[in-house]
Design a protein around this motif. Structure first.
Motif, PDB file in Angstrom:
ATOM      1  N   GLU A 152     -28.399 -65.956   4.262  1.00 51.68           N
ATOM      2  CA  GLU A 152     -27.717 -66.179   5.530  1.00 51.68           C
ATOM      3  C   GLU A 152     -27.790 -64.946   6.408  1.00 51.68           C
ATOM      4  O   GLU A 152     -27.999 -65.032   7.612  1.00 51.68           O
ATOM      5  N   ASN A 202     -21.525 -73.953  12.145  1.00 52.33           N
ATOM      6  CA  ASN A 202     -22.883 -73.946  11.603  1.00 52.33           C
ATOM      7  C   ASN A 202     -23.778 -74.977  12.266  1.00 52.33           C
ATOM      8  O   ASN A 202     -25.013 -74.868  12.208  1.00 52.33           O
ATOM      9  N   TYR A 232     -26.088 -73.240  16.733  1.00 50.02           N
ATOM     10  CA  TYR A 232     -26.832 -72.024  16.404  1.00 50.02           C
ATOM     11  C   TYR A 232     -26.172 -70.759  16.944  1.00 50.02           C
ATOM     12  O   TYR A 232     -26.220 -69.707  16.314  1.00 50.02           O
ATOM     13  N   GLU A 258     -23.514 -68.881  14.413  1.00 49.27           N
ATOM     14  CA  GLU A 258     -23.810 -68.730  12.991  1.00 49.27           C
ATOM     15  C   GLU A 258     -23.106 -67.519  12.372  1.00 49.27           C
ATOM     16  O   GLU A 258     -22.653 -67.574  11.231  1.00 49.27           O
ATOM     17  N   TYR A 318     -20.544 -67.772   9.305  1.00 50.90           N
ATOM     18  CA  TYR A 318     -20.813 -67.029   8.066  1.00 50.90           C
ATOM     19  C   TYR A 318     -19.596 -66.212   7.630  1.00 50.90           C
ATOM     20  O   TYR A 318     -19.204 -66.196   6.456  1.00 50.90           O
TER      21      TYR A 318
END
Length: 207
Positions: free
Chosen positions: A32, A113, A116, A119, A123
């Motif tokens: 990730e 998620n 885009y 992200e 995370y």
């Protein structure tokens, strides 16, 4: 001048948060992190200090450019209320409150998620979710429990405000207007949840 100094401070603290996340969670989330670090660059502007600023995108414009499942957004409203009620139910925070918070953050991570642009925040919420699940609240001191409660309420309140201003009222002039505040609060909560020995070391490095 004050605005430019604030921007400088924000960029400095943002770098600290990224270093903190990479230092403690690099092995488990290596893939990730690689995606986040190598995603395409966005158009930027430069201020008089030479710092690059991300180009602002308003909520109204952003929502015209994406396909959004509003049912997932609506589900967050009930989860927010349930979590805040669980935290406020007792004088001190309990394990059930952490589980409610972890479910809320997990759902937020799923929503983010799917977009885009968020992200990195998704995370970070994923990391926080797993940390909450693994925390034994009974082993913590009362003052630590109190701080956890404060941070959880602040994060949930910010997420709630972010969700409303972008997806409900569409009044946000910049879809990333709360990113730094959220990342900062999440990082502070993660430090608070750490085992005591590890926390003392991290506080020295973090500040």
């Amino acid at each position: 001048m004050i605005q430019e100094i604030c921007i400088l401070m924000d960029y400095n603290f943002e770098g600290v948060i990224k270093e903190y996340v990479e230092l403690y969670y690099n092995d488990k989330y290596k893939d990730e992190e690689y995606i986040i670090k190598n995603k395409p660059e966005t158009k930027t502007l430069k201020n008089s200090l030479g710092l690059e600023e991300q180009k602002h995108t308003s909520a109204s414009i952003y929502l015209q450019e994406i396909e959004l499942d509003m049912e997932m957004i609506d589900e967050l409203d009930e989860l927010e209320s349930d979590t805040l009620n669980a935290i406020d139910l007792d004088e001190t925070i309990h394990q059930n409150s952490l589980l409610e918070a972890s479910r809320l953050f997990e759902q937020y991570a799923k929503v983010l998620n799917s977009m885009y642009e968020f992200e990195e925040l998704a995370y970070t919420l994923t990391i926080l979710t797993e940390l909450l699940i693994s925390t034994d609240i009974q082993s913590l001191q009362e003052d630590t429990k109190y701080m956890i409660s404060i941070y959880l309420k602040a994060i949930i309140s910010d997420l709630q405000s972010w969700r409303m201003s972008i997806f409900i009222t569409n009044e946000a002039e910049d879809i990333h207007y709360l990113d730094k505040t959220l990342l900062s609060s999440i990082a502070q909560l993660q430090i608070t949840l750490m085992p005591q020995d590890e926390k003392q070391i991290e506080e020295v490095e973090f500040f």
